[in-house]
Scaffold this active site. Sequence first.
Site, PDB file in Angstrom:
ATOM      1  N   HIS A  83      -1.455   1.605  -4.248  1.00  0.00           N
ATOM      2  CA  HIS A  83      -1.799   3.025  -4.128  1.00  0.00           C
ATOM      3  C   HIS A  83      -0.887   3.909  -4.961  1.00  0.00           C
ATOM      4  O   HIS A  83      -0.795   5.106  -4.718  1.00  0.00           O
ATOM      5  CB  HIS A  83      -1.782   3.446  -2.660  1.00  0.00           C
ATOM      6  CG  HIS A  83      -2.876   2.789  -1.869  1.00  0.00           C
ATOM      7  ND1 HIS A  83      -2.946   2.806  -0.502  1.00  0.00           N
ATOM      8  CD2 HIS A  83      -3.964   2.089  -2.276  1.00  0.00           C
ATOM      9  CE1 HIS A  83      -4.017   2.140  -0.095  1.00  0.00           C
ATOM     10  NE2 HIS A  83      -4.641   1.684  -1.150  1.00  0.00           N
TER      11      HIS A  83
ATOM     12  N   CYS B 274      -3.927  13.971 -20.206  1.00  0.00           N
ATOM     13  CA  CYS B 274      -3.201  13.329 -21.314  1.00  0.00           C
ATOM     14  C   CYS B 274      -2.276  12.273 -20.724  1.00  0.00           C
ATOM     15  O   CYS B 274      -2.120  12.192 -19.508  1.00  0.00           O
ATOM     16  CB  CYS B 274      -2.443  14.382 -22.135  1.00  0.00           C
ATOM     17  SG  CYS B 274      -0.874  14.914 -21.409  1.00  0.00           S
TER      18      CYS B 274
ATOM     19  N   ILE C  12       3.690   4.105  -0.999  1.00  0.00           N
ATOM     20  CA  ILE C  12       3.956   4.904  -2.203  1.00  0.00           C
ATOM     21  C   ILE C  12       5.404   5.377  -2.219  1.00  0.00           C
ATOM     22  O   ILE C  12       5.773   6.209  -3.031  1.00  0.00           O
ATOM     23  CB  ILE C  12       3.018   6.126  -2.217  1.00  0.00           C
ATOM     24  CG1 ILE C  12       3.175   6.920  -0.901  1.00  0.00           C
ATOM     25  CG2 ILE C  12       1.558   5.691  -2.390  1.00  0.00           C
ATOM     26  CD1 ILE C  12       2.568   8.290  -0.926  1.00  0.00           C
TER      27      ILE C  12
ATOM     28  N   CYS D 265      -0.264  19.684 -22.324  1.00  0.00           N
ATOM     29  CA  CYS D 265      -1.666  20.000 -22.639  1.00  0.00           C
ATOM     30  C   CYS D 265      -2.279  21.050 -21.714  1.00  0.00           C
ATOM     31  O   CYS D 265      -3.430  21.419 -21.889  1.00  0.00           O
ATOM     32  CB  CYS D 265      -2.511  18.720 -22.639  1.00  0.00           C
ATOM     33  SG  CYS D 265      -2.952  18.166 -20.970  1.00  0.00           S
TER      34      CYS D 265
ATOM     35  N   ASN E  29       2.702  -6.946  13.302  1.00  0.00           N
ATOM     36  CA  ASN E  29       2.269  -5.563  13.533  1.00  0.00           C
ATOM     37  C   ASN E  29       2.487  -5.184  14.997  1.00  0.00           C
ATOM     38  O   ASN E  29       2.380  -6.026  15.870  1.00  0.00           O
ATOM     39  CB  ASN E  29       0.783  -5.422  13.173  1.00  0.00           C
ATOM     40  CG  ASN E  29       0.456  -4.041  12.642  1.00  0.00           C
ATOM     41  OD1 ASN E  29       0.907  -3.677  11.566  1.00  0.00           O
ATOM     42  ND2 ASN E  29      -0.287  -3.269  13.396  1.00  0.00           N
TER      43      ASN E  29
ATOM     44  N   GLN F  28       0.839  -1.191   0.000  1.00  0.00           N
ATOM     45  CA  GLN F  28       0.000   0.000   0.000  1.00  0.00           C
ATOM     46  C   GLN F  28       0.880   1.250   0.000  1.00  0.00           C
ATOM     47  O   GLN F  28       0.376   2.357  -0.047  1.00  0.00           O
ATOM     48  CB  GLN F  28      -0.865   0.023   1.253  1.00  0.00           C
ATOM     49  CG  GLN F  28      -1.781  -1.159   1.340  1.00  0.00           C
ATOM     50  CD  GLN F  28      -2.544  -1.112   2.654  1.00  0.00           C
ATOM     51  OE1 GLN F  28      -3.618  -0.545   2.729  1.00  0.00           O
ATOM     52  NE2 GLN F  28      -1.969  -1.682   3.668  1.00  0.00           N
TER      53      GLN F  28
HETATM   54  P1  NAD Z   1      -1.521   2.501   8.646  1.00  0.00           P
HETATM   55  O1  NAD Z   1      -0.761   3.746   9.036  1.00  0.00           O
HETATM   56  O2  NAD Z   1      -3.005   2.563   8.647  1.00  0.00           O
HETATM   57  O3  NAD Z   1      -1.084   1.337   9.630  1.00  0.00           O
HETATM   58  C1  NAD Z   1       0.259   1.086   9.916  1.00  0.00           C
HETATM   59  C2  NAD Z   1       0.287  -0.054  10.929  1.00  0.00           C
HETATM   60  O4  NAD Z   1       1.645  -0.435  11.114  1.00  0.00           O
HETATM   61  C3  NAD Z   1      -0.271   0.332  12.293  1.00  0.00           C
HETATM   62  O5  NAD Z   1      -1.155  -0.681  12.714  1.00  0.00           O
HETATM   63  C4  NAD Z   1       0.979   0.413  13.199  1.00  0.00           C
HETATM   64  O6  NAD Z   1       0.711  -0.015  14.511  1.00  0.00           O
HETATM   65  C5  NAD Z   1       1.929  -0.536  12.499  1.00  0.00           C
HETATM   66  N1  NAD Z   1       3.343  -0.203  12.620  1.00  0.00           N
HETATM   67  C6  NAD Z   1       3.931   1.005  12.517  1.00  0.00           C
HETATM   68  N2  NAD Z   1       5.267   0.890  12.563  1.00  0.00           N
HETATM   69  C7  NAD Z   1       5.538  -0.426  12.741  1.00  0.00           C
HETATM   70  C8  NAD Z   1       6.729  -1.182  12.868  1.00  0.00           C
HETATM   71  N3  NAD Z   1       7.944  -0.595  12.838  1.00  0.00           N
HETATM   72  N4  NAD Z   1       6.631  -2.515  13.010  1.00  0.00           N
HETATM   73  C9  NAD Z   1       5.416  -3.135  13.066  1.00  0.00           C
HETATM   74  N5  NAD Z   1       4.252  -2.472  12.954  1.00  0.00           N
HETATM   75  C10 NAD Z   1       4.315  -1.128  12.771  1.00  0.00           C
HETATM   76  O7  NAD Z   1      -0.928   2.030   7.293  1.00  0.00           O
HETATM   77  P2  NAD Z   1      -1.642   1.296   6.089  1.00  0.00           P
HETATM   78  O8  NAD Z   1      -2.483   0.191   6.584  1.00  0.00           O
HETATM   79  O9  NAD Z   1      -0.532   1.004   5.124  1.00  0.00           O
HETATM   80  O10 NAD Z   1      -2.579   2.416   5.469  1.00  0.00           O
HETATM   81  C11 NAD Z   1      -1.999   3.705   5.220  1.00  0.00           C
HETATM   82  C12 NAD Z   1      -2.193   4.261   3.836  1.00  0.00           C
HETATM   83  O11 NAD Z   1      -1.471   5.491   3.729  1.00  0.00           O
HETATM   84  C13 NAD Z   1      -1.589   3.372   2.809  1.00  0.00           C
HETATM   85  O12 NAD Z   1      -2.618   3.071   1.975  1.00  0.00           O
HETATM   86  C14 NAD Z   1      -0.520   4.196   2.072  1.00  0.00           C
HETATM   87  O13 NAD Z   1      -0.935   4.461   0.751  1.00  0.00           O
HETATM   88  C15 NAD Z   1      -0.460   5.517   2.748  1.00  0.00           C
HETATM   89  N6  NAD Z   1       0.827   5.798   3.398  1.00  0.00           N
HETATM   90  C16 NAD Z   1       1.989   5.348   2.829  1.00  0.00           C
HETATM   91  C17 NAD Z   1       3.208   5.576   3.451  1.00  0.00           C
HETATM   92  C18 NAD Z   1       4.469   5.078   2.789  1.00  0.00           C
HETATM   93  O14 NAD Z   1       4.496   4.935   1.562  1.00  0.00           O
HETATM   94  N7  NAD Z   1       5.503   4.768   3.557  1.00  0.00           N
HETATM   95  C19 NAD Z   1       3.259   6.265   4.667  1.00  0.00           C
HETATM   96  C20 NAD Z   1       2.024   6.723   5.234  1.00  0.00           C
HETATM   97  C21 NAD Z   1       0.814   6.484   4.577  1.00  0.00           C
HETATM   98 ZN    ZN Z   2      -1.360  16.719 -20.140  1.00  0.00          ZN
END
Ligand code: NAD
Ligand code: ZN
Length: 259
Positions: free
Chosen positions: A128, A139, A110, A163, A226, A108
């Site tokens: 995502h 475009c 990015i 564009c 987690n 998930q």
């Molecule tokens: P979330 O923030 O909803 O959940 C993260 C989970 O990871 C929590 O339950 C937390 O307790 C646990 N956690 C945090 N650090 C940890 C570690 N070191 N070890 C074990 N567990 C740990 O994240 P999600 O479910 O991925 O949803 C968030 C959305 O936001 C994603 O869809 C993503 O697109 C976006 N996002 C991405 C990033 C990134 O790319 N790094 C950062 C923030 C948000």
């Molecule tokens: Zn364009």
Amino acid sequence: MSGSQGENIGTVEEMIGLALSARRIVAFTGAGISTESGIPDYRGPQGVWATNTPPTLGDFLENEQARLDYWDGRRARYRELVDRKPNEGHRALVRLERAGLLRAVITQNIDGLHQKAGNSPDLVWELHGTSHTVRCFDCPSTWPADEVQGWLDNPGEPRCPDCGGIIRAATVLFGETMPAVPLAAAMAAANDCDLMIVIGSSLVVNPAARLPVMAKQQGARLAIVNRTSTPLDHMADIVVRGEAGATLATFADFLTMLP
Ligand code: NAD
Ligand code: ZN
């Protein structure tokens, strides 16, 4: 092992036990795998959610102020995201891939850290999207985000040089449908694994929450790593409450040393 709450909480050694007979492991990662790289997660106390709510698709298209705020956010925080380095959790998944044990990394995130760590881009499915590319709404033009960052020396909102259309990072905004190809590939991987390991996802939104359920329904084992509990803990074969990096490093060390 699944059953009432708490019954399936276990150790990384037990998770290794579960993986001994697995040949088709799929990793499913969320923001929690990248917190040890210094990128805040979404729903934690320092998370993006608490500090800076991202725009919805509707806001972005219809509200110029929302776009100006978005680009100001990227002016301020882009380097902080793209300069981050993979941690031992990301590197453990690379070792599993090189040992021929990993079928896919569904993420998930990015941040591009799985590819930066060395996972083959063919194996990584970004549900995502990615912050490393910018694209036009109107475009097919796309640009490396680094190039667009140079355009941000000018004030205001950058527009498509081809564009004139509205541009944005190639990440999925709230209210936007998920990219079809990674989603289809992720579903196929969930349907064809014998072990899914979920790492650092709160599993509160779909399809994040649906993919581990699909894996479980077709007979795969499910492990969740987690810091905190998730709504799918009750159906996991094992839940390891620990840090993603250290847990995955121990897991990969053991499995990749096997003859
Ligand atoms: P979330 O923030 O909803 O959940 C993260 C989970 O990871 C929590 O339950 C937390 O307790 C646990 N956690 C945090 N650090 C940890 C570690 N070191 N070890 C074990 N567990 C740990 O994240 P999600 O479910 O991925 O949803 C968030 C959305 O936001 C994603 O869809 C993503 O697109 C976006 N996002 C991405 C990033 C990134 O790319 N790094 C950062 C923030 C948000
Ligand atoms: Zn364009």
